[in-house]
Design an enzyme around this catalytic site. Structure first.
Site, PDB file in Angstrom:
ATOM      1  N   ASP A   1      12.028  15.277 -15.996  1.00 20.69           N
ATOM      2  CA  ASP A   1      10.969  15.542 -15.010  1.00 20.69           C
ATOM      3  C   ASP A   1      10.401  16.940 -15.233  1.00 20.69           C
ATOM      4  OD1 ASP A   1      11.674  13.168 -13.812  1.00 20.69           O
ATOM      5  OD2 ASP A   1      12.293  14.063 -11.909  1.00 20.69           O
TER       6      ASP A   1
ATOM      7  N   ARG B   1       5.397  11.589 -20.283  1.00 18.52           N
ATOM      8  CA  ARG B   1       4.943  10.965 -19.030  1.00 18.52           C
ATOM      9  C   ARG B   1       3.983  11.933 -18.357  1.00 18.52           C
ATOM     10  NH1 ARG B   1       9.661  10.302 -15.473  1.00 18.52           N
ATOM     11  NH2 ARG B   1       9.240  12.386 -14.725  1.00 18.52           N
TER      12      ARG B   1
HETATM   13  P1  FDA Z   1      -3.247  10.138  -6.064  1.00 15.13           P
HETATM   14  O1  FDA Z   1      -2.509  11.172  -5.293  1.00 15.13           O
HETATM   15  O2  FDA Z   1      -4.692  10.346  -6.355  1.00 15.13           O
HETATM   16  O3  FDA Z   1      -3.034   8.737  -5.373  1.00 15.13           O
HETATM   17  C1  FDA Z   1      -3.731   7.576  -5.743  1.00 15.13           C
HETATM   18  C2  FDA Z   1      -3.471   6.510  -4.684  1.00 15.13           C
HETATM   19  O4  FDA Z   1      -2.098   6.087  -4.762  1.00 15.13           O
HETATM   20  C3  FDA Z   1      -3.638   7.016  -3.253  1.00 15.13           C
HETATM   21  O5  FDA Z   1      -4.941   6.870  -2.807  1.00 15.13           O
HETATM   22  C4  FDA Z   1      -2.686   6.127  -2.489  1.00 15.13           C
HETATM   23  O6  FDA Z   1      -3.285   4.900  -2.215  1.00 15.13           O
HETATM   24  C5  FDA Z   1      -1.546   5.921  -3.462  1.00 15.13           C
HETATM   25  N1  FDA Z   1      -0.473   6.895  -3.239  1.00 15.13           N
HETATM   26  C6  FDA Z   1      -0.193   7.994  -3.976  1.00 15.13           C
HETATM   27  N2  FDA Z   1       0.884   8.638  -3.510  1.00 15.13           N
HETATM   28  C7  FDA Z   1       1.292   7.944  -2.421  1.00 15.13           C
HETATM   29  C8  FDA Z   1       2.346   8.106  -1.484  1.00 15.13           C
HETATM   30  N3  FDA Z   1       3.212   9.103  -1.572  1.00 15.13           N
HETATM   31  N4  FDA Z   1       2.451   7.190  -0.508  1.00 15.13           N
HETATM   32  C9  FDA Z   1       1.606   6.153  -0.412  1.00 15.13           C
HETATM   33  N5  FDA Z   1       0.590   5.943  -1.267  1.00 15.13           N
HETATM   34  C10 FDA Z   1       0.428   6.822  -2.256  1.00 15.13           C
HETATM   35  N6  FDA Z   1       5.361  14.968 -10.200  1.00 15.13           N
HETATM   36  C11 FDA Z   1       5.834  16.107 -10.758  1.00 15.13           C
HETATM   37  O7  FDA Z   1       5.342  17.195 -10.442  1.00 15.13           O
HETATM   38  N7  FDA Z   1       6.850  16.053 -11.686  1.00 15.13           N
HETATM   39  C12 FDA Z   1       7.386  14.875 -12.103  1.00 15.13           C
HETATM   40  O8  FDA Z   1       8.295  14.870 -12.938  1.00 15.13           O
HETATM   41  C13 FDA Z   1       6.876  13.668 -11.540  1.00 15.13           C
HETATM   42  N8  FDA Z   1       7.343  12.455 -11.929  1.00 15.13           N
HETATM   43  C14 FDA Z   1       6.716  11.303 -11.506  1.00 15.13           C
HETATM   44  C15 FDA Z   1       7.060  10.070 -12.057  1.00 15.13           C
HETATM   45  C16 FDA Z   1       6.373   8.924 -11.693  1.00 15.13           C
HETATM   46  C17 FDA Z   1       6.757   7.601 -12.288  1.00 15.13           C
HETATM   47  C18 FDA Z   1       5.305   9.003 -10.738  1.00 15.13           C
HETATM   48  C19 FDA Z   1       4.543   7.789 -10.331  1.00 15.13           C
HETATM   49  C20 FDA Z   1       4.990  10.212 -10.185  1.00 15.13           C
HETATM   50  C21 FDA Z   1       5.667  11.373 -10.549  1.00 15.13           C
HETATM   51  N9  FDA Z   1       5.334  12.609 -10.002  1.00 15.13           N
HETATM   52  C22 FDA Z   1       5.860  13.759 -10.568  1.00 15.13           C
HETATM   53  C23 FDA Z   1       4.429  12.699  -8.817  1.00 15.13           C
HETATM   54  C24 FDA Z   1       2.980  12.937  -9.217  1.00 15.13           C
HETATM   55  O9  FDA Z   1       2.822  14.259  -9.649  1.00 15.13           O
HETATM   56  C25 FDA Z   1       2.028  12.703  -8.016  1.00 15.13           C
HETATM   57  O10 FDA Z   1       2.343  13.602  -6.986  1.00 15.13           O
HETATM   58  C26 FDA Z   1       2.069  11.296  -7.443  1.00 15.13           C
HETATM   59  O11 FDA Z   1       2.186  10.336  -8.441  1.00 15.13           O
HETATM   60  C27 FDA Z   1       0.799  10.999  -6.599  1.00 15.13           C
HETATM   61  O12 FDA Z   1      -0.334  11.068  -7.394  1.00 15.13           O
HETATM   62  P2  FDA Z   1      -1.113   9.789  -7.996  1.00 15.13           P
HETATM   63  O13 FDA Z   1      -1.196   9.970  -9.456  1.00 15.13           O
HETATM   64  O14 FDA Z   1      -0.462   8.540  -7.562  1.00 15.13           O
HETATM   65  O15 FDA Z   1      -2.580   9.936  -7.495  1.00 15.13           O
END
Ligand code: FDA
Length: 311
Positions: free
Chosen positions: A134, A184
């Protein structure tokens, strides 16, 4: 607003020991957390993985915890993950593992932390799995990339996370590409100053797509293994189109999402032929991680209030 007040408050709260203790004691909080994790113990996570495999979804496991303060505690984390790789193998689960370096004692002893990463990556290799690292707060990025490089030179089955909100990430990606890395890409979950991270979400999103395209250029020749960790379906569709334009094989990249978020879309994407994994978290130290999930979508706080507290 550059960074919403709610997001900022929730990320600040994620570092409060007092709140963590209060939350752990309250049953309403434990119920709320269930939305994002199948259970606190590893068995619940393993059972959920077997279940998801039935819908063609792979898994990534993570045992929640960060900022370990003693060498003994860091070694216990390593040993837990070594056993987990063996269990994945015994049960034939389509599962990878993701670790935080501060959980493995990065701040206690860098050399010991690298040794643990090497041991875990070797075990990932012998059990047909993959070790993910991570990315945590910006203060750990240099150390994390350094350990990744050292590990990747010796063992292939290891990947690292990069965050598109950091201004430095395009340069970090270029520096990693000669290693033929597994990466990732995520948007980034922590509170970072504007000097080093984009303030506007649209800049982070734009950077994500640019970085994704660069990774796909390499994946077209199997010189990188990109994973896109996002629930942003618009981005996922754009990435899919970009992969088709380059003729990237369907098994040369993956989408990873968190357990409990957009489960329907996860299954649909997998059914359409995209390789998808669900990241399943477990463990008792869920408080900072849970606060980051609320901060990503402050509307989640009202979900908790409505459905869990007022019942
Ligand atoms: P965005 O925030 O734009 O969300 C897109 C849509 O997804 C939202 O409109 C909503 O519908 C849905 N959504 C997103 N988050 C949600 C929530 N919590 N609850 C409900 N719905 C939600 N970060 C980091 O700093 N270090 C790391 O190592 C990792 N590792 C990691 C692994 C994996 C597999 C994932 C999916 C995420 C991470 N993250 C992470 C977290 C990442 O940085 C980020 O904060 C989240 O994925 C939310 O961002 P989105 O890309 O989903 O987009």
């Amino acid at each position: 607003m550059a960074m919403s007040i709610a997001r900022s408050l929730l990320l600040h709260a994620s570092r409060s020991e007092w709140l963590a203790e209060e939350f752990r004691r309250r049953s309403f909080a434990r119920r709320a957390v269930r939305r994002f994790m199948p259970g606190q113990d590893v068995e619940a996570a393993l059972a959920a993985s077997a279940d998801l495999a039935g819908s063609a979804l792979g898994t990534v496991f993570t045992n929640l915890g960060e900022r370990t303060e003693t060498a003994a505690a860091a070694l216990a984390v390593r040993d837990h993950y070594l056993r987990l790789f063996d269990t994945i193998h015994e049960r034939r689960l389509p599962a990878h593992v993701s670790v935080k370096l501060t959980h493995l004692g990065l701040s206690v002893d860098r050399t010991a932390c690298l040794q643990s990463v090497l041991e875990l990556a070797r075990r990932a290799e012998t059990t047909g799995s993959l070790l993910w690292i991570d990315m945590e707060e910006s203060e750990y990025v240099d150390a994390t990339l350094g350990i990744y490089r050292d590990a990747k030179r010796e063992i292939s089955r290891v990947g690292v996370c990069l965050q598109s909100y950091l201004r430095r990430t395009a340069a970090d990606l270029e520096a990693l590409l000669p290693l033929e890395p597994a990466i990732r890409l995520v948007k980034g979950a922590y509170r970072e100053p504007a000097a080093i991270a984009f303030e506007k979400k649209k800049d982070t999103d734009r950077a994500f797509l640019q970085l994704a395209e660069r990774m796909l250029d390499e994946a077209a020749n199997r010189r990188a293994f990109p994973v896109f960790g996002t629930h942003d379906m618009k981005l996922v569709r754009e990435i899919h189109a970009a992969s088709e334009r380059r003729g990237v094989a369907r098994d040369a990249w993956e989408v990873h999402m968190l357990y409990g978020i957009r489960p329907g879309e996860q299954r649909e994407l997998a059914a359409e032929g995209t390789a998808v994994r669900t990241l399943i978290s477990y463990g008792e130290n869920w408080f900072p991680w849970y606060m980051r999930r609320l901060a990503e979508r402050p509307a989640n706080v009202w979900f908790v209030v409505k459905n869990v507290i007022i019942r």
